[in-house]
Design an enzyme around this catalytic site. Structure first.
Site, PDB file in Angstrom:
ATOM      1  N   CYS A  95       0.880  -1.184   0.000  1.00 46.59           N
ATOM      2  CA  CYS A  95       0.000   0.000   0.000  1.00 46.59           C
ATOM      3  C   CYS A  95       0.911   1.225   0.000  1.00 46.59           C
ATOM      4  CB  CYS A  95      -0.921   0.001   1.213  1.00 46.59           C
ATOM      5  SG  CYS A  95      -1.945  -1.473   1.401  1.00 46.59           S
TER       6      CYS A  95
ATOM      7  N   PRO B 237       1.775   7.755  -1.055  1.00 54.53           N
ATOM      8  CA  PRO B 237       2.427   8.419  -2.202  1.00 54.53           C
ATOM      9  C   PRO B 237       3.898   8.093  -2.383  1.00 54.53           C
ATOM     10  CG  PRO B 237       2.291   9.947  -0.378  1.00 54.53           C
ATOM     11  CD  PRO B 237       1.613   8.680   0.098  1.00 54.53           C
TER      12      PRO B 237
ATOM     13  N   GLY C   2       6.469   7.778   0.163  1.00 55.72           N
ATOM     14  CA  GLY C   2       7.441   8.220   1.153  1.00 55.72           C
ATOM     15  C   GLY C   2       8.212   7.069   1.778  1.00 55.72           C
ATOM     16  N   LYS C   3       7.488   6.015   2.161  1.00 55.61           N
ATOM     17  CA  LYS C   3       8.152   4.881   2.807  1.00 55.61           C
ATOM     18  C   LYS C   3       8.963   4.072   1.806  1.00 55.61           C
ATOM     19  CE  LYS C   3       4.568   4.664   6.351  1.00 55.61           C
ATOM     20  NZ  LYS C   3       3.714   5.710   5.716  1.00 55.61           N
TER      21      LYS C   3
ATOM     22  N   ASP D  16      -0.268   0.294  -5.541  1.00 54.10           N
ATOM     23  CA  ASP D  16      -1.473   1.024  -5.129  1.00 54.10           C
ATOM     24  C   ASP D  16      -2.556   0.695  -6.137  1.00 54.10           C
ATOM     25  OD1 ASP D  16      -2.231   3.381  -3.102  1.00 54.10           O
ATOM     26  OD2 ASP D  16      -3.288   3.723  -4.994  1.00 54.10           O
TER      27      ASP D  16
ATOM     28  N   ASP E  76      -4.262  -4.446  -6.385  1.00 55.64           N
ATOM     29  CA  ASP E  76      -5.104  -4.416  -5.195  1.00 55.64           C
ATOM     30  C   ASP E  76      -4.470  -5.286  -4.109  1.00 55.64           C
ATOM     31  OD1 ASP E  76      -7.052  -4.625  -3.246  1.00 55.64           O
ATOM     32  OD2 ASP E  76      -8.708  -4.895  -4.653  1.00 55.64           O
TER      33      ASP E  76
ATOM     34  N   ASP F 153       1.510  -0.979   5.063  1.00 54.12           N
ATOM     35  CA  ASP F 153       1.117   0.312   5.651  1.00 54.12           C
ATOM     36  C   ASP F 153      -0.373   0.459   5.355  1.00 54.12           C
ATOM     37  OD1 ASP F 153       1.647   2.784   6.983  1.00 54.12           O
ATOM     38  OD2 ASP F 153       1.477   3.782   5.043  1.00 54.12           O
TER      39      ASP F 153
ATOM     40  N   CYS G 271      -1.478   4.853  10.628  1.00 45.66           N
ATOM     41  CA  CYS G 271      -1.364   6.196  11.211  1.00 45.66           C
ATOM     42  C   CYS G 271      -2.591   6.494  12.063  1.00 45.66           C
ATOM     43  CB  CYS G 271      -1.164   7.256  10.127  1.00 45.66           C
ATOM     44  SG  CYS G 271      -2.471   7.320   8.871  1.00 45.66           S
TER      45      CYS G 271
END
Length: 450
Positions: A263, A266, A268-269, A287, A314, A332, A385
């Protein structure tokens, strides 16, 4: 009739978020992408948007005390003009009352009619005259309503947190959610050192300091139009909160490995993982949306990363190509996002009590599927998060009951000293904005037994 550009822009963004369900950060960026907007206007628009959204419930409580018209009967444009005006009157100390009232009246003439402007003028000037006599709920009679109105959070959420955390912690969390978070960036170690980045940002007028915990973290105290900085376009940094950086640290990827970020958007990880891998190996970043895949690829290109393979897939569906092939897998997971309310205040208005149950089902499915990609001896990191136990610790423990091939791994040595908590030895950590000063995050590490 001259309408103040910044206030009109803020109003349009607030309208889209409140009335059309748009995301505040995406809508704000859409309006601010014009190169012609002055830096001072960008900052003012951002403050007006996030401030008005953050304090919406409290603002509505105040409006109801001074309006002869029920909120439900006020036209959406006029109601949002009132909200914007009340925010300036009640929650800022740099804007003259006359400016807050006069500019709101001008906006109401633009988006309403003569009667609307007279109504807006009357309500706002009445509030300005009677700031000190506004009535709030009695905490002794109704603790939930008092906290909800005092700190502008929905009552259902306050009630849930009181049951989970108790009164003192909940109030501290509510206060923290209304604070302005640090803008943190991650130095791209593939291109520059932290010292070089700090010097480069300083030369471009940025005031910076080291992050709280992560070695790669830099806090920018006066962020403005970061994407227009030369240091950004040259790929010297990526915007990322320190909580998010810790995910890559706990995953602990090695050069040459195959890593899956199921997942990813955008990105970052994924880009952080690539830097930790010294740009050696393969990262499969996925994604379900094409435009988000483009975001991942664009970020990788700017940062000079070559090992990310971004594609549409997916995460809740199994890809047999990668079964037992990955050295490390990052989940994530989609979540309620209640750990980042201070960064995206509209989250608290968009969520409801039933969201957690639906999201938990999706998380469970994604975790079950993704675990099948981990090779024997490999590792899986699950992160969110949010601060909801059902989505975090309970999710991991439920997974382990059904999967005896996995066990929690001690992550204490992978955390900064100040974030080593009692549960770190057990394999997971829960971070809170009011305790740790960074985004609310949950991170757990599981290893597949050989």
């Amino acid at each position: 009739m001259v309408v103040d550009f910044a206030r009109e822009t803020a109003l349009k963004i607030i309208y889209e978020v409140n009335e059309k369900g748009a995301y505040s950060n995406i809508t704000l960026n859409k309006y601010l992408e014009s190169a012609e907007i002055r830096s001072i206007d960008r900052s003012f628009i951002t403050e007006l948007v996030y401030g008005t959204l953050k304090w919406k419930l409290s603002i509505d409580w105040i409006i109801e005390q001074f309006s002869s018209v029920k909120l439900k009967k006020i036209s959406p444009w006029i109601l949002n003009i009132l909200r914007l005006g009340v925010y300036q009157l009640m929650y800022t100390d740099k804007i003259p009352e006359s400016a807050a009232c006069n500019e709101s009246v001008t906006l109401s003439k633009r988006f309403g009619h003569a009667a609307s402007s007279r109504y807006v003028n009357g309500v706002l000037r009445n509030i300005a005259r009677n700031k000190k006599s506004i009535n709030y709920p009695d905490p002794e009679k109704d603790k939930i309503k008092y906290l909800a109105v005092r700190y502008s959070h929905p009552e259902w959420l306050v009630d849930e947190w009181l049951n989970l955390f108790g009164a003192e912690f909940t109030e501290s969390l509510l206060v923290s959610n209304n604070s302005v978070p640090d803008l943190t960036v991650r130095v791209n170690t593939l291109k520059v050192s932290k010292e070089q980045l700090l010097e480069g940002l300083k030369n471009e007028g940025m005031e910076c300091q080291n992050g709280k915990y992560a070695d790669e973290a830099v806090i920018i105290n006066n962020p403005s139009a970061l994407t227009r900085l030369e240091t950004f376009s040259n790929g010297w940094f990526q915007v990322q909160d320190e909580s998010s950086m810790l995910v890559g640290k706990i995953l602990d990827p090695k050069p040459g490995e195959l890593v899956m970020d199921v997942c990813s958007a955008p990105g970052g990880k994924s880009t952080h993982i690539a830097e930790l891998m010294q740009n050696k190996g393969v990262i499969v970043s996925r994604d379900i949306h094409e435009h988000k895949i483009k975001m991942i690829s664009d970020a990788a290109r700017r940062l000079g990363i070559e090992i990310i393979k971004a594609d549409i897939f997916d995460a809740s569906e199994l890809d047999s190509t990668y079964v037992e092939k990955a050295d490390r897998v990052l989940v994530d997971a989609p979540c309620t996002g209640l750990g980042i309310i201070r960064r995206k205040p509209d989250i608290k208005w968009a969520r409801n009590l039933g969201d957690t149950k639906e999201i938990v089902k999706l998380q469970e499915k994604i975790l079950d599927v993704s675990s099948q990609y981990v090779k024997p001896g490999g590792a899986l990191v699950y992160s969110t998060c949010t601060i909801v136990p059902e989505e975090n610790e309970h999710m991991v423990k439920s997974f382990l009951k059904k999967n005896d091939k996995f066990a929690l791994a001690d992550i204490a040595d992978l955390l900064p000293d100040k974030l080593r908590k009692p549960d770190s030895n057990k394999g997971f950590v829960q971070l809170y904005p009011n305790v740790d000063g960074i985004d609310g995050f949950f991170i757990a590490k599981l290893v597949r037994v050989k």
